[in-house]
Design a protein around this motif. Structure first.
Motif, short mmCIF file in Angstrom:
data_model
loop_
_atom_site.label_atom_id
_atom_site.label_comp_id
_atom_site.label_asym_id
_atom_site.label_seq_id
_atom_site.Cartn_x
_atom_site.Cartn_y
_atom_site.Cartn_z
N LEU A 98 0.88 -1.20 -0.03
CA LEU A 98 0.17 -0.16 0.03
C LEU A 98 0.82 1.34 0.07
CD1 LEU A 98 -3.16 -0.56 2.56
CD2 LEU A 98 -3.10 0.48 -0.09
N THR A 99 1.89 1.14 0.76
CA THR A 99 2.76 2.64 0.82
C THR A 99 3.65 2.66 -0.39
OG1 THR A 99 3.24 1.83 3.30
CG2 THR A 99 4.75 3.38 2.04
N LYS A 100 4.02 1.54 -1.08
CA LYS A 100 4.72 1.40 -2.20
C LYS A 100 3.66 2.06 -3.25
CE LYS A 100 7.61 -1.59 -3.75
NZ LYS A 100 8.14 -2.94 -4.22
N SER A 101 2.72 1.65 -3.24
CA SER A 101 1.41 2.03 -4.23
C SER A 101 1.17 3.39 -3.95
CB SER A 101 0.09 1.20 -4.12
OG SER A 101 -0.76 1.58 -4.92
N ASP A 102 1.13 4.17 -3.12
CA ASP A 102 0.98 5.55 -2.94
C ASP A 102 1.93 6.19 -3.51
OD1 ASP A 102 -1.52 5.26 -1.43
OD2 ASP A 102 -0.56 5.46 0.59
N GLU A 103 3.38 6.01 -3.37
CA GLU A 103 4.58 6.36 -3.92
C GLU A 103 4.49 6.54 -5.57
OE1 GLU A 103 8.22 8.20 -4.29
OE2 GLU A 103 6.86 8.32 -2.53
N LEU A 104 3.77 5.21 -6.13
CA LEU A 104 3.88 5.19 -7.37
C LEU A 104 2.92 6.11 -7.94
CD1 LEU A 104 4.16 1.19 -7.55
CD2 LEU A 104 5.74 2.82 -8.61
N GLN A 105 1.71 6.12 -7.29
CA GLN A 105 0.77 7.19 -7.47
C GLN A 105 1.34 8.48 -7.78
OE1 GLN A 105 -2.58 6.54 -8.53
NE2 GLN A 105 -3.29 5.04 -7.33
N ARG A 106 2.16 9.19 -6.75
CA ARG A 106 2.97 10.34 -6.94
C ARG A 106 3.69 10.50 -8.06
NH1 ARG A 106 7.34 12.29 -5.66
NH2 ARG A 106 8.24 10.42 -4.93
N LEU A 107 4.61 9.40 -8.36
CA LEU A 107 5.53 9.37 -9.48
C LEU A 107 4.99 9.54 -10.80
CD1 LEU A 107 8.12 6.76 -8.18
CD2 LEU A 107 8.59 9.03 -8.71
N VAL A 108 3.79 8.58 -10.98
CA VAL A 108 3.00 8.68 -12.30
C VAL A 108 2.40 9.88 -12.51
CG1 VAL A 108 1.14 7.85 -13.33
CG2 VAL A 108 2.44 6.35 -11.99
N ALA A 109 1.88 10.96 -11.34
CA ALA A 109 1.22 12.02 -11.60
C ALA A 109 2.32 12.99 -11.94
CB ALA A 109 0.47 12.87 -10.43
N GLU A 110 3.47 12.95 -11.47
CA GLU A 110 4.85 14.13 -11.67
C GLU A 110 5.27 13.60 -13.20
OE1 GLU A 110 7.64 13.14 -8.60
OE2 GLU A 110 6.83 14.27 -7.07
N ALA A 111 5.46 12.24 -13.50
CA ALA A 111 5.90 12.05 -14.81
C ALA A 111 4.90 12.42 -15.92
CB ALA A 111 5.99 10.55 -15.07
N ARG A 112 3.65 12.61 -15.63
CA ARG A 112 2.58 12.89 -16.70
C ARG A 112 2.70 14.46 -16.74
NH1 ARG A 112 -2.32 9.46 -14.54
NH2 ARG A 112 -2.09 7.71 -16.05
N GLN A 113 3.09 15.30 -15.59
CA GLN A 113 3.21 16.64 -15.60
C GLN A 113 4.46 16.97 -16.44
OE1 GLN A 113 3.26 18.31 -11.58
NE2 GLN A 113 3.16 20.48 -12.45
N SER A 114 5.50 16.33 -16.17
CA SER A 114 6.71 16.52 -16.85
C SER A 114 6.57 16.04 -18.28
CB SER A 114 7.97 15.79 -16.28
OG SER A 114 8.15 16.01 -14.90
N TYR A 115 6.13 15.34 -18.61
CA TYR A 115 5.47 14.91 -20.33
C TYR A 115 4.93 15.88 -20.92
CZ TYR A 115 4.11 12.28 -24.38
OH TYR A 115 3.70 11.93 -25.56
N GLN A 116 3.78 16.34 -19.98
CA GLN A 116 3.25 17.49 -20.68
C GLN A 116 3.79 18.66 -20.91
OE1 GLN A 116 -0.42 17.37 -17.89
NE2 GLN A 116 -1.15 15.52 -18.89
N SER A 117 4.68 19.08 -20.01
CA SER A 117 5.66 20.28 -19.95
C SER A 117 6.72 20.07 -21.11
CB SER A 117 6.20 20.47 -18.70
OG SER A 117 5.06 20.60 -17.64
#
Length: 500
Positions: A148-167
């Motif tokens: 569960l802890t790892k999944s939360d961290e992955l959710q954060r990384l995915v959101a940041e990656a999408r933001q970087s990609y869109q930028s």
């Protein structure tokens, strides 16, 4: 005669016994079926423990067919699938287990782990939370909390990656996605996004690896095959490009992009293969024309242009020996790719044909630094060095004023003209006569060497057949017999001049 009433009475008498037999047979079938399922389960467990996965799988298949409500049969089969690396097949079985027995925490935990690897983070988190609600063992609880802890961290990384990609910060996005895919190894969306980042960064090899993975992870992934084909095409690999676009059309014969691309790649591939066949058959002029057609078919992809020019240079060097045109073509390739070994070797050979020996030595030397064990380069360099040394002494081609590619008829014609011009009888002054004699000897020797195939071959490889020093070196330091040329007297090279 027996009446119908009597027959009917007899049948009714035996009917109870028949019904009992049918009932007994039905019970026996049921008992046999249950016993068969237990047998398959027991055999499957033994074979699984022994590592005989295919045989174990067959027994668990039979157990599921025998009892579709047996959650353990599905769970055991899922375990075998996982051991065989077939997670796609395991997932439906684990879901069936949870449907039949919702409090089976081991199945939920395993399904959550698979969903996490697929990048389905919300579904994975739901399974981990349900495990914690179902009174799990300490070990299961610890694992569920960790995931569960790892999944939360992955959710954060995915959101940041999408933001970087869109930028359009593709380098950062790729780095963030690396961390995601380290855990979510079967996440198609993350791999597709990372592949696009690599394409934007020009790291096409890495993009190919991700796209190959997505083509296997997602059924009917025509887009991945189309992307792979276009990448290989832009890299100049027409064979692999054709292979990947065919995979796309196998999945969807009417795919517009793939079909249009297929026609282009197929045409180009056919032209290149045809040109290479011509080179193998030493039909060099036709090969040049075919590669010129390649440049017209695809004028915008640099690797194909460079390939065509490289092979045209090769054909010109080995065909009609059009040295200047060959040098021009190879130079264009080397301007873009300075360490292209084939272009360096072919241009060096063209330089030799054009009697530019210093340039030939330089090209062979550059090639040798990039490929130390290439015997062709080594031999070519030695030949160019000998010819350079020879050119600083006496050059029989220059004496007669003919090219190195001149035929015997041209050589004799040039010889006759010069022999008439420099015959000593044409000169009265002693100084001029002596000069003419020396010149006449050079002319005669040049004709003798260049009209004799064996001597000409030696000269073309940097050895002067008329040079005693050169001959001494070939005979192991002076042990051989040396012939001295005398156009005016007797001897091994004596001959009559015919000027008519």
């Amino acid at each position: 005669m027996v009446s119908m009433e009597h027959v009917a009475r007899k049948i009714l008498t035996y009917l109870p016994y028949v019904l009992v037999l049918i009932d007994m047979r039905y019970e026996g079938v049921n008992c046999g079926r249950e016993g068969s399922v237990d047998h398959h389960m027991e055999m499957g467990k033994k074979l699984l423990a022994a590592g005989q996965l295919a045989d174990a799988l067959s027994h668990f298949h039979a157990a599921v067919d025998g009892d579709s409500k047996n959650y353990l049969a599905y769970y055991r089969r899922a375990t075998v699938y996982l051991a065989m690396g077939k997670s796609k097949s395991a997932l439906p079985d684990l879901s069936k287990v949870i449907e039949l027995k919702p409090d089976f925490t081991s199945a939920r935990l395993q399904r959550g782990n698979l969903l996490l690897k697929q990048g389905k983070l919300d579904e994975a988190e739901s399974d981990f939370r349900n495990v914690l609600k179902a009174h799990p063992s300490d070990k299961e609880a610890t694992e569920a909390e960790y995931q569960l802890t790892k999944s939360d961290e992955l959710q954060r990384l995915v959101a940041e990656a999408r933001q970087s990609y869109q930028s359009k910060d593709y380098a950062t996005a790729a780095s963030q996605l690396n961390a995601v895919i380290e855990t979510c190894i079967w996440d198609v969306i993350a791999r597709e996004m990372r592949a696009d980042c690599f394409i934007q960064l020009g790291e096409l090899g890495k993009a190919i690896n991700d796209l190959k993975a997505t083509s296997k992870l997602r059924n009917d992934n025509t887009h991945a095959y189309y992307q792979l084909s276009t990448i290989y095409y832009n890299l100049g690999d027409h064979e692999l490009s054709l292979s990947e676009v065919r995979e796309c059309l196998k999945l969807d014969p009417d795919h517009k992009q793939c079909f249009g691309h297929y026609k282009q790649v197929k045409k180009l591939n056919k032209q290149i293969r045809s040109a290479e066949d011509m080179i193998q058959e030493q039909r060099y002029d036709e090969a040049v024309s075919k590669y010129e057609a390649v440049m017209k078919t695809e004028p915008n992809v640099l690797p194909f242009t460079l390939l065509a020019k490289e092979r045209i240079c090769h054909a010109l060097t080995h065909g009609q020996q059009q040295a200047s045109k060959a040098i021009f073509m190879c130079s264009q390739v080397l301007n873009k790719d300075p360490n292209n070994l084939n272009a360096l070797k072919d241009r060096a050979e063209a330089y030799i044909q054009d009697e530019q020996y210093e340039e030939a030595v330089r090209d062979y030397d550059t090639a040798s630094k990039n490929s130390e064990n290439d015997h062709q380069i080594k031999e070519g360099l030695e030949k160019a060095q000998r010819l350079l040394k020879q050119s600083r002494k006496r050059d029989y081609y220059k004496i007669l004023g003919v090219k190195r590619t001149a035929q015997k008829k041209e050589i004799i014609k040039a010889y006759r003209k010069l022999a008439q011009q420099w015959h000593p009888d044409n000169f009265q002054d002693p100084v001029e006569k002596k000069k003419a004699e020396n010149k006449f000897i050079d002319i005669a020797q040049a004709k003798e060497v260049l009209t004799d195939p064996e001597m000409r071959n030696k000269f073309d490889h940097g050895e002067d057949p008329m040079d005693p020093e050169s001959q001494q070196g070939q005979h192991g330091g002076g042990g051989g017999q040396h012939f001295h040329f005398n156009p005016f007297g007797s001897g091994p090279f004596n001959f009559k001049f015919n000027f008519h």
